[in-house]
Enzyme design. Structure first.
Site, PDB file in Angstrom:
ATOM      1  N   HIS A  70       0.810  -1.225   0.000  1.00  0.00           N
ATOM      2  CA  HIS A  70       0.000   0.000   0.000  1.00  0.00           C
ATOM      3  C   HIS A  70       0.838   1.268   0.000  1.00  0.00           C
ATOM      4  O   HIS A  70       0.323   2.340   0.270  1.00  0.00           O
ATOM      5  CB  HIS A  70      -0.972  -0.029   1.193  1.00  0.00           C
ATOM      6  CG  HIS A  70      -1.998  -1.115   1.089  1.00  0.00           C
ATOM      7  ND1 HIS A  70      -2.766  -1.550   2.142  1.00  0.00           N
ATOM      8  CD2 HIS A  70      -2.395  -1.862   0.014  1.00  0.00           C
ATOM      9  CE1 HIS A  70      -3.572  -2.531   1.731  1.00  0.00           C
ATOM     10  NE2 HIS A  70      -3.368  -2.731   0.462  1.00  0.00           N
ATOM     11  N   GLY A  80      -1.412  -9.820  12.402  1.00  0.00           N
ATOM     12  CA  GLY A  80      -1.987  -8.506  12.664  1.00  0.00           C
ATOM     13  C   GLY A  80      -2.768  -7.886  11.531  1.00  0.00           C
ATOM     14  O   GLY A  80      -2.720  -6.666  11.352  1.00  0.00           O
TER      15      GLY A  80
HETATM   16  P1  OAD Z   1      -7.082  -3.459  10.500  1.00  0.00           P
HETATM   17  O1  OAD Z   1      -7.175  -2.283  11.394  1.00  0.00           O
HETATM   18  O2  OAD Z   1      -8.227  -3.759   9.607  1.00  0.00           O
HETATM   19  O3  OAD Z   1      -6.834  -4.768  11.376  1.00  0.00           O
HETATM   20  C1  OAD Z   1      -5.847  -4.812  12.374  1.00  0.00           C
HETATM   21  C2  OAD Z   1      -5.774  -6.217  12.901  1.00  0.00           C
HETATM   22  O4  OAD Z   1      -4.736  -6.275  13.862  1.00  0.00           O
HETATM   23  C3  OAD Z   1      -7.046  -6.701  13.590  1.00  0.00           C
HETATM   24  O5  OAD Z   1      -7.381  -7.997  13.109  1.00  0.00           O
HETATM   25  C4  OAD Z   1      -6.656  -6.744  15.066  1.00  0.00           C
HETATM   26  O6  OAD Z   1      -7.334  -7.786  15.773  1.00  0.00           O
HETATM   27  C5  OAD Z   1      -5.178  -7.013  14.965  1.00  0.00           C
HETATM   28  N1  OAD Z   1      -4.368  -6.563  16.124  1.00  0.00           N
HETATM   29  C6  OAD Z   1      -4.618  -5.553  17.001  1.00  0.00           C
HETATM   30  N2  OAD Z   1      -3.628  -5.453  17.897  1.00  0.00           N
HETATM   31  C7  OAD Z   1      -2.722  -6.408  17.590  1.00  0.00           C
HETATM   32  C8  OAD Z   1      -1.478  -6.809  18.130  1.00  0.00           C
HETATM   33  N3  OAD Z   1      -0.935  -6.194  19.192  1.00  0.00           N
HETATM   34  N4  OAD Z   1      -0.822  -7.839  17.547  1.00  0.00           N
HETATM   35  C9  OAD Z   1      -1.356  -8.472  16.472  1.00  0.00           C
HETATM   36  N5  OAD Z   1      -2.517  -8.133  15.904  1.00  0.00           N
HETATM   37  C10 OAD Z   1      -3.200  -7.114  16.451  1.00  0.00           C
HETATM   38  O7  OAD Z   1      -5.714  -3.305   9.694  1.00  0.00           O
HETATM   39  P2  OAD Z   1      -5.259  -4.050   8.353  1.00  0.00           P
HETATM   40  O8  OAD Z   1      -5.745  -5.453   8.314  1.00  0.00           O
HETATM   41  O9  OAD Z   1      -3.810  -3.816   8.210  1.00  0.00           O
HETATM   42  O10 OAD Z   1      -5.380   0.104   3.566  1.00  0.00           O
HETATM   43  O11 OAD Z   1      -6.030  -3.198   7.260  1.00  0.00           O
HETATM   44  C11 OAD Z   1      -5.784  -3.457   5.906  1.00  0.00           C
HETATM   45  C12 OAD Z   1      -5.850  -2.192   5.114  1.00  0.00           C
HETATM   46  O12 OAD Z   1      -7.084  -1.511   5.383  1.00  0.00           O
HETATM   47  C13 OAD Z   1      -4.797  -1.156   5.475  1.00  0.00           C
HETATM   48  O13 OAD Z   1      -3.558  -1.395   4.839  1.00  0.00           O
HETATM   49  C14 OAD Z   1      -5.429   0.107   5.001  1.00  0.00           C
HETATM   50  C15 OAD Z   1      -6.822  -0.078   5.494  1.00  0.00           C
HETATM   51  O14 OAD Z   1      -7.821   0.606   4.814  1.00  0.00           O
HETATM   52  C16 OAD Z   1      -5.164   1.259   2.902  1.00  0.00           C
HETATM   53  O15 OAD Z   1      -5.056   2.328   3.464  1.00  0.00           O
HETATM   54  C17 OAD Z   1      -5.078   1.085   1.426  1.00  0.00           C
END
Ligand code: OAD
Length: 274
Positions: free
Chosen positions: A137, A212
């Site tokens: 991204h 994560g």
């Molecule tokens: P999300 O905010 O959707 O998800 C974060 C994940 O991390 C969740 O499943 C949480 O349960 C988990 N989490 C929280 N704390 C944690 C920890 N300490 N250790 C491990 N996991 C933990 O974020 P992404 O999946 O990265 O895109 O979101 C994907 C994309 O959506 C991003 O890259 C962004 C967003 O819109 C763009 O901006 C293009």
């Protein structure tokens, strides 16, 4: 599904199993999302306090929003750039970078734009490049010219006080086009070379270690499915279940900074650090 720890504090069974999967794999694709940086202090998107709970993506993270009000969009990205500049890679980023440094066939694909994988690699002395790390991204530390498309590293503060102070292209062509953050916005396609390479890695990996991510954003989430369909195994680290959990050979409920150093083969001495 295996819990990372239990109330009695017994060592979690899933950790051993995950470590075995990773130790026996010839090739590992590590797919990371915002959760891996949560323990560094970087907000996630969808969880409690997440960015998309406080802001509307269509006002800040689309080409239309930038065309409408580039200053507002830059102001938000500058806030994120400063926030990330004050954060450090945590023990999960470091464990993965050390694993790569040991030359173990480990490749990282991240959805994060915070640059923390790259910083962990350089702190570890690994010359991380696109053969080891793909940022699907984009990156907060790069700009892209809206006119000539030139991409450049830019880490110093950006003055967002008015439209006139926003950064403009001063590269070889000196086209003076307005610069934007080099990140992928909603409604935009990923760089075909980057996503193509990521799918190639996913097809050949024995294991996809998913850390994560809520696994709801495509095409990133389908990388794990590709490894699975090609006969590889999924190992997941996340405090919450995700759409990938039921397909995972091991799904560990825990935070990345705690769990990842425990499951990365050969990195156990640092397992208790943050
Ligand atoms: P999300 O905010 O959707 O998800 C974060 C994940 O991390 C969740 O499943 C949480 O349960 C988990 N989490 C929280 N704390 C944690 C920890 N300490 N250790 C491990 N996991 C933990 O974020 P992404 O999946 O990265 O895109 O979101 C994907 C994309 O959506 C991003 O890259 C962004 C967003 O819109 C763009 O901006 C293009």
């Amino acid at each position: 599904m295996i819990a990372a720890s239990d109330p009695a504090g017994r060592p979690p069974a899933g950790i051993e199993r995950a470590r075995r999967f990773l130790a026996e794999a010839d090739g590992v694709l590590v797919l990371t999302g915002a959760g891996i940086s949560a323990d560094s202090g970087v907000p996630t998107f969808r969880g409690e306090g997440g960015l998309w709970r406080q802001h509307r993506p269509e006002e800040l993270a689309t080409p239309q929003a930038f065309a409408r009000d580039p200053r507002l969009v830059w102001e938000w990205y500058e806030w994120r750039r400063r926030l990330v500049a004050d954060c450090d890679p945590n023990s999960a980023h470091v464990a993965l970078a050390r694993w790569q440094a040991r030359g173990a066939g480990v490749r990282i694909v991240t959805q994060n734009v915070d640059g923390l994988h790259g910083r962990a690699a350089s702190d570890t002395g690994v010359a991380s490049g696109p053969e080891l790390l793909l940022e699907l991204h984009g990156s907060l530390s790069r700009t892209r010219c809206t006119s000539c498309d030139a991409r450049r590293e830019r880490r110093d503060p950006i003055d967002t006080t008015s439209a006139a102070t926003l950064p403009h292209c001063a590269g070889a062509g000196d086209c003076r086009g307005l610069l934007r953050p080099d990140v992928v916005w909603f409604g935009e396609s990923l760089d075909p070379a980057v996503i193509g390479a990521a799918f190639g890695w996913a097809e050949t990996a024995d294991v996809c270690l998913v850390v994560g991510t809520s696994a709801v954003v495509q095409p990133a989430a389908s990388l794990a499915a590709v490894t699975r369909e090609a006969g590889g195994a999924l190992v997941e680290v996340n405090p919450e279940p995700t759409p990938l959990t039921w397909r995972a050979a091991v799904s560990i409920r825990g935070g990345a900074a705690d769990v990842v150093p425990r499951i990365v083969p050969g990195d156990q001495p640092s397992a208790t650090s943050r």
